[in-house]
Design an enzyme around this catalytic site. Structure first.
Site, PDB file in Angstrom:
ATOM      1  N   ASN A  91       0.802  -1.226   0.000  1.00 31.30           N
ATOM      2  CA  ASN A  91       0.000   0.000   0.000  1.00 31.30           C
ATOM      3  C   ASN A  91       0.836   1.277   0.000  1.00 31.30           C
ATOM      4  O   ASN A  91       0.379   2.298  -0.516  1.00 31.30           O
ATOM      5  CB  ASN A  91      -0.929  -0.014   1.224  1.00 31.30           C
ATOM      6  CG  ASN A  91      -1.540   1.348   1.479  1.00 31.30           C
ATOM      7  OD1 ASN A  91      -2.405   1.796   0.731  1.00 31.30           O
ATOM      8  ND2 ASN A  91      -1.080   2.027   2.506  1.00 31.30           N
ATOM      9  N   SER A 142      -3.946   2.841  -8.540  1.00 31.59           N
ATOM     10  CA  SER A 142      -4.729   4.065  -8.673  1.00 31.59           C
ATOM     11  C   SER A 142      -5.423   4.064 -10.023  1.00 31.59           C
ATOM     12  O   SER A 142      -4.957   3.410 -10.968  1.00 31.59           O
ATOM     13  CB  SER A 142      -3.803   5.283  -8.583  1.00 31.59           C
ATOM     14  OG  SER A 142      -4.459   6.452  -9.016  1.00 31.59           O
ATOM     15  N   TYR A 155       3.708   9.984 -11.152  1.00 31.47           N
ATOM     16  CA  TYR A 155       2.743   9.176 -10.401  1.00 31.47           C
ATOM     17  C   TYR A 155       1.969   8.247 -11.339  1.00 31.47           C
ATOM     18  O   TYR A 155       1.842   7.052 -11.063  1.00 31.47           O
ATOM     19  CB  TYR A 155       1.787  10.108  -9.646  1.00 31.47           C
ATOM     20  CG  TYR A 155       0.777   9.384  -8.781  1.00 31.47           C
ATOM     21  CD1 TYR A 155       1.160   8.800  -7.579  1.00 31.47           C
ATOM     22  CD2 TYR A 155      -0.568   9.306  -9.150  1.00 31.47           C
ATOM     23  CE1 TYR A 155       0.233   8.147  -6.765  1.00 31.47           C
ATOM     24  CE2 TYR A 155      -1.500   8.659  -8.343  1.00 31.47           C
ATOM     25  CZ  TYR A 155      -1.091   8.082  -7.154  1.00 31.47           C
ATOM     26  OH  TYR A 155      -2.015   7.436  -6.360  1.00 31.47           O
ATOM     27  N   SER A 158       4.179   5.469 -12.485  1.00 32.69           N
ATOM     28  CA  SER A 158       4.463   4.497 -11.415  1.00 32.69           C
ATOM     29  C   SER A 158       3.283   3.559 -11.181  1.00 32.69           C
ATOM     30  O   SER A 158       3.468   2.361 -10.964  1.00 32.69           O
ATOM     31  CB  SER A 158       4.829   5.229 -10.114  1.00 32.69           C
ATOM     32  OG  SER A 158       3.692   5.816  -9.506  1.00 32.69           O
ATOM     33  N   LYS A 159       2.073   4.088 -11.230  1.00 31.44           N
ATOM     34  CA  LYS A 159       0.904   3.248 -10.973  1.00 31.44           C
ATOM     35  C   LYS A 159       0.607   2.321 -12.166  1.00 31.44           C
ATOM     36  O   LYS A 159       0.132   1.195 -11.986  1.00 31.44           O
ATOM     37  CB  LYS A 159      -0.316   4.110 -10.627  1.00 31.44           C
ATOM     38  CG  LYS A 159      -0.166   4.826  -9.277  1.00 31.44           C
ATOM     39  CD  LYS A 159       0.079   3.849  -8.123  1.00 31.44           C
ATOM     40  CE  LYS A 159       0.034   4.514  -6.763  1.00 31.44           C
ATOM     41  NZ  LYS A 159       0.231   3.584  -5.649  1.00 31.44           N
ATOM     42  N   ILE A 188      -9.635   9.590  -2.988  1.00 29.17           N
ATOM     43  CA  ILE A 188     -10.081   9.108  -1.679  1.00 29.17           C
ATOM     44  C   ILE A 188      -9.693  10.177  -0.658  1.00 29.17           C
ATOM     45  O   ILE A 188      -8.592  10.730  -0.729  1.00 29.17           O
ATOM     46  CB  ILE A 188      -9.394   7.760  -1.317  1.00 29.17           C
ATOM     47  CG1 ILE A 188      -9.594   6.726  -2.428  1.00 29.17           C
ATOM     48  CG2 ILE A 188      -9.891   7.235   0.030  1.00 29.17           C
ATOM     49  CD1 ILE A 188     -11.005   6.253  -2.670  1.00 29.17           C
TER      50      ILE A 188
END
Length: 257
Positions: A91, A142, A155, A158-159, A188
């Site tokens: 996580n 994500s 980001y 990376s996801k 979130i």
């Protein structure tokens, strides 16, 4: 449901990781929680202990996913204490803003190291133990891994890489009885965006725009992601592997018109 199962959760000191740990504790799991913030981890540990039927204390391991020795320590301490591992929840992650014009290599290295290299190495070390228990892995990815957004370049990359890590390892481990899946949250309300680049006012405005960018008309909360992580880790998902499951209020399905 998870009595006598050993569940390891990285990035458990806040947000989705903390909520997931608390929910696993209610299901009687033996928990290993890791993160960099000792004070926060201890608070989460106390909530887990209070919420578990047997008042079990989680094993707390202070660790930075960018430090190889720390990653090795996580697995070593888990096996020392519990002699096995059933569930790995990758996580821990960071979000930083930047476009191809404003980013730099240091940002790319930071984000890729935490969001991809860390889980890659922890998974490598965890797999021999997960094969023994026919366990499972849940990666927290994500919607940014599935869809493209401006101003979060490293980001998104990376996801997307984490989703491919999920699918490839799922295929490699399937016949050994280990399932590998990912959850792909939308926005979130964990505060991760404030940590990245926003002040409180900007964050409030950002959350208001979620009514337009998410089909359900709102951002999600950590518990909604935690429940899907628990489902994927459980026997209820025994025929699911290699899935990247959006938990994003329908955002992945939307197109501007």
């Amino acid at each position: 449901m998870f009595t006598d199962k050993v569940v390891l959760i990285t990035g458990a000191s806040s947000g989705i990781g903390a909520e997931t740990a608390i929910e696993f504790a209610k299901l009687n799991a033996n928990l290993v929680i890791t993160g960099r913030n000792k004070e926060n981890l201890e608070k989460v540990g106390k909530q887990c202990e209070d919420g578990s039927k047997g008042k079990q204390k989680p094993l707390i391991v202070i660790a930075d996913m960018n430090v190889e020795a720390d990653i090795e320590k996580i697995i070593q301490k888990t096996i020392e204490k519990f002699s096995k591992l059933d569930v790995l929840v990758n996580n821990a992650g960071i979000l930083e803003s930047g476009t191809i014009e404003t980013t730099n290599l240091a940002q790319y290295d930071r984000v890729m190291s935490t969001n991809v290299r860390g889980p890659y190495y922890l998974t490598m070390l965890a797999v021999p133990h997960l094969i023994k228990t026919k366990g499972s892995i849940v990666n927290v990815s994500s919607v940014a891994g599935m869809r493209s957004f401006p101003n979060v370049l490293s980001y998104c990359i990376s996801k997307s890489a984490l989703d491919q890590l999920t699918r490839c390892t799922a295929l490699e481990l399937a016949l050994k009885g280990v399932r590998v899946n990912a959850v792909n949250p939308g926005v979130i309300t964990t505060g991760i965006h404030m940590k990245s680049s926003m002040n409180e006012k900007q964050y409030e405005e950002f959350l208001k725009t979620c009514s337009a960018t998410h089909a359900l008309g709102r951002p999600g909360d950590s518990k909604e992601v935690a429940s899907v992580i628990i489902f994927l880790a459980s026997d209820a998902a025994s025929n699911i592997t290699g899935a990247t499951l959006p938990v994003d209020g329908g955002r992945h399905a939307m197109c501007p018109r």
